[in-house]
Motif scaffolding. Structure first.
Motif, PDB file in Angstrom:
ATOM      1  N   VAL A  75     116.145  13.928   8.659  1.00  0.00           N
ATOM      2  CA  VAL A  75     116.754  13.568   9.935  1.00  0.00           C
ATOM      3  C   VAL A  75     118.155  14.167  10.020  1.00  0.00           C
ATOM      4  N   LEU A  76     118.434  14.828  11.128  1.00  0.00           N
ATOM      5  CA  LEU A  76     119.787  15.295  11.403  1.00  0.00           C
ATOM      6  C   LEU A  76     120.502  14.192  12.177  1.00  0.00           C
ATOM      7  N   ALA A  77     121.616  13.713  11.646  1.00  0.00           N
ATOM      8  CA  ALA A  77     122.372  12.632  12.283  1.00  0.00           C
ATOM      9  C   ALA A  77     123.728  13.162  12.716  1.00  0.00           C
ATOM     10  N   LEU A  78     124.149  12.807  13.925  1.00  0.00           N
ATOM     11  CA  LEU A  78     125.437  13.288  14.423  1.00  0.00           C
ATOM     12  C   LEU A  78     126.091  12.242  15.320  1.00  0.00           C
ATOM     13  N   ASP A  79     127.426  12.306  15.369  1.00  0.00           N
ATOM     14  CA  ASP A  79     128.180  11.388  16.208  1.00  0.00           C
ATOM     15  C   ASP A  79     129.472  12.055  16.656  1.00  0.00           C
ATOM     16  N   THR A  80     129.765  11.946  17.949  1.00  0.00           N
ATOM     17  CA  THR A  80     131.005  12.486  18.509  1.00  0.00           C
ATOM     18  C   THR A  80     131.704  11.429  19.370  1.00  0.00           C
ATOM     19  N   SER A  81     131.507  10.154  19.031  1.00  0.00           N
ATOM     20  CA  SER A  81     132.076   9.073  19.840  1.00  0.00           C
ATOM     21  C   SER A  81     133.526   8.766  19.499  1.00  0.00           C
ATOM     22  N   THR A  82     134.051   9.359  18.418  1.00  0.00           N
ATOM     23  CA  THR A  82     135.427   9.109  17.989  1.00  0.00           C
ATOM     24  C   THR A  82     136.191  10.432  17.955  1.00  0.00           C
ATOM     25  N   ASP A  83     137.363  10.422  17.357  1.00  0.00           N
ATOM     26  CA  ASP A  83     138.161  11.640  17.262  1.00  0.00           C
ATOM     27  C   ASP A  83     137.734  12.544  16.113  1.00  0.00           C
ATOM     28  N   VAL A  84     136.631  12.227  15.469  1.00  0.00           N
ATOM     29  CA  VAL A  84     136.088  13.112  14.441  1.00  0.00           C
ATOM     30  C   VAL A  84     134.662  13.486  14.809  1.00  0.00           C
ATOM     31  N   VAL A  85     134.204  14.587  14.239  1.00  0.00           N
ATOM     32  CA  VAL A  85     132.817  15.021  14.380  1.00  0.00           C
ATOM     33  C   VAL A  85     132.091  14.683  13.080  1.00  0.00           C
ATOM     34  N   THR A  86     131.031  13.916  13.178  1.00  0.00           N
ATOM     35  CA  THR A  86     130.256  13.506  12.004  1.00  0.00           C
ATOM     36  C   THR A  86     128.852  14.102  12.098  1.00  0.00           C
ATOM     37  N   VAL A  87     128.436  14.809  11.053  1.00  0.00           N
ATOM     38  CA  VAL A  87     127.102  15.401  11.001  1.00  0.00           C
ATOM     39  C   VAL A  87     126.571  15.239   9.588  1.00  0.00           C
ATOM     40  N   GLY A  88     125.289  14.913   9.465  1.00  0.00           N
ATOM     41  CA  GLY A  88     124.688  14.815   8.146  1.00  0.00           C
ATOM     42  C   GLY A  88     123.198  15.069   8.186  1.00  0.00           C
ATOM     43  N   LEU A  89     122.658  15.518   7.069  1.00  0.00           N
ATOM     44  CA  LEU A  89     121.211  15.638   6.912  1.00  0.00           C
ATOM     45  C   LEU A  89     120.767  14.539   5.965  1.00  0.00           C
ATOM     46  N   VAL A  90     119.825  13.732   6.407  1.00  0.00           N
ATOM     47  CA  VAL A  90     119.428  12.529   5.685  1.00  0.00           C
ATOM     48  C   VAL A  90     117.933  12.561   5.427  1.00  0.00           C
ATOM     49  N   ARG A  91     117.556  12.299   4.164  1.00  0.00           N
ATOM     50  CA  ARG A  91     116.143  12.109   3.844  1.00  0.00           C
ATOM     51  C   ARG A  91     115.827  10.625   3.964  1.00  0.00           C
ATOM     52  N   LEU A  92     114.801  10.300   4.736  1.00  0.00           N
ATOM     53  CA  LEU A  92     114.449   8.897   4.965  1.00  0.00           C
ATOM     54  C   LEU A  92     113.026   8.624   4.514  1.00  0.00           C
ATOM     55  N   ASP A  93     112.879   7.575   3.687  1.00  0.00           N
ATOM     56  CA  ASP A  93     111.557   7.080   3.328  1.00  0.00           C
ATOM     57  C   ASP A  93     111.622   5.569   3.252  1.00  0.00           C
ATOM     58  N   ALA A  94     110.586   4.952   2.723  1.00  0.00           N
ATOM     59  CA  ALA A  94     110.534   3.488   2.683  1.00  0.00           C
ATOM     60  C   ALA A  94     111.673   2.893   1.863  1.00  0.00           C
ATOM     61  N   ALA A  95     112.233   3.664   0.944  1.00  0.00           N
ATOM     62  CA  ALA A  95     113.324   3.167   0.106  1.00  0.00           C
ATOM     63  C   ALA A  95     114.660   3.156   0.841  1.00  0.00           C
ATOM     64  N   GLY A  96     114.735   3.858   1.973  1.00  0.00           N
ATOM     65  CA  GLY A  96     115.975   3.894   2.733  1.00  0.00           C
ATOM     66  C   GLY A  96     116.517   5.303   2.884  1.00  0.00           C
ATOM     67  N   PRO A  97     117.647   5.457   3.572  1.00  0.00           N
ATOM     68  CA  PRO A  97     118.218   6.780   3.796  1.00  0.00           C
ATOM     69  C   PRO A  97     118.954   7.328   2.577  1.00  0.00           C
ATOM     70  N   GLN A  98     118.772   8.615   2.318  1.00  0.00           N
ATOM     71  CA  GLN A  98     119.505   9.309   1.266  1.00  0.00           C
ATOM     72  C   GLN A  98     120.199  10.508   1.900  1.00  0.00           C
ATOM     73  N   VAL A  99     121.529  10.513   1.873  1.00  0.00           N
ATOM     74  CA  VAL A  99     122.293  11.594   2.489  1.00  0.00           C
ATOM     75  C   VAL A  99     122.258  12.813   1.580  1.00  0.00           C
ATOM     76  N   LEU A 100     121.747  13.920   2.106  1.00  0.00           N
ATOM     77  CA  LEU A 100     121.669  15.154   1.332  1.00  0.00           C
ATOM     78  C   LEU A 100     122.945  15.982   1.468  1.00  0.00           C
ATOM     79  N   ALA A 101     123.564  15.933   2.625  1.00  0.00           N
ATOM     80  CA  ALA A 101     124.830  16.624   2.861  1.00  0.00           C
ATOM     81  C   ALA A 101     125.434  16.060   4.129  1.00  0.00           C
ATOM     82  N   GLU A 102     126.765  16.015   4.186  1.00  0.00           N
ATOM     83  CA  GLU A 102     127.425  15.513   5.389  1.00  0.00           C
ATOM     84  C   GLU A 102     128.807  16.138   5.527  1.00  0.00           C
ATOM     85  N   LEU A 103     129.278  16.173   6.763  1.00  0.00           N
ATOM     86  CA  LEU A 103     130.610  16.663   7.077  1.00  0.00           C
ATOM     87  C   LEU A 103     131.256  15.709   8.075  1.00  0.00           C
ATOM     88  N   VAL A 104     132.513  15.398   7.847  1.00  0.00           N
ATOM     89  CA  VAL A 104     133.306  14.614   8.785  1.00  0.00           C
ATOM     90  C   VAL A 104     134.582  15.406   9.028  1.00  0.00           C
TER      91      VAL A 104
END
Length: 224
Positions: A3-32
């Motif tokens: 899953v590609l996750a992103l947010d621009t609702s604040t004064d920073v840009v947040t982007v991450g690639l997340v692997r999701l399975d039944a165990a929960g989200p695992q962030v593979l890489a992210e930038l803020v």
């Protein structure tokens, strides 16, 4: 599921690639990255860099999750339009989630809390949550003093979010770390829908304010 996750609702840009399975989200890489008034220039390069760092092609993501606010019009619109365009180009679903919920989702379990972010014009966006991170009130926009006056009514004891430090000093609440929506938090909010592969709701921004622009008034009649 990736899953590609992103947010621009604040004064920073947040982007991450997340692997999701039944165990929960695992962030593979992210930038803020600081992105005030530069969300448009920062967002897509950050998305490409995140995928490169994770060693996973952007073209092969399974879904996109985007923070839909509340937030200022321009920055928020950049994230929503970019998420919608990616979903259309990659033929993947796009899930919008409340950005304040994403902050609460990764807060340590404990006392009820309020999440606050900058609404400008000397106001804050806020929402209240129980100790498990479930939203109980909001999102709303208020003057900080007005929100501080409702702390007893809301029954909160902690504060998180981009303005947590300032509001903690004003209200006497305990400040929590984790100031902006994170990829892990964004995906955690959408987790049930992602795993069930439910069709997403329409992607709608949470502005919480009426637009500044108004239809022009009728022209005054001029008589000789």
């Amino acid at each position: 599921m990736h899953v590609l996750a992103l947010d621009t609702s604040t004064d920073v840009v947040t982007v991450g690639l997340v692997r999701l399975d039944a165990a929960g989200p695992q962030v593979l890489a992210e930038l803020v990255r600081p992105g005030a008034r530069q969300h448009g220039e920062q967002l897509m390069p950050a998305a490409l860099e995140v995928c490169a760092r994770a060693g996973y092609p952007l073209a092969e993501v399974d879904a996109v999750v985007c923070g839909n606010g509340p937030g200022p019009f321009t920055g928020l619109r950049v994230g929503l339009v970019s998420a919608a365009a990616l979903g259309d180009a990659l033929d993947v679903p796009v899930y919008g989630v409340c950005s304040l919920d994403a902050v609460a989702a990764v807060a340590a379990p404990g006392d009820p809390l309020v999440v606050v972010s900058d609404a400008r014009r000397r106001e804050v966006y806020w929402a209240a949550y129980d100790g498990a991170g479930r939203r109980t009130r909001g999102p709303e926009v208020s003057a900080p003093a007005a929100l501080a006056g409702r702390i007893g009514e809301l029954g909160v004891h902690r504060v998180a979010g981009p303005l947590a430090g300032r509001f903690a000093a004003e209200s006497g609440l305990a400040e929590l770390p984790g100031l902006v929506p994170t990829p892990a938090g964004l995906v955690a909010v959408a987790r049930a829908d992602l795993l069930a592969r439910r069709a997403p709701d329409p992607l709608e921004p949470l502005y919480l304010r009426r637009p500044d622009a108004v239809p022009p008034a009728a022209r005054k009649r001029v008589t000789a």
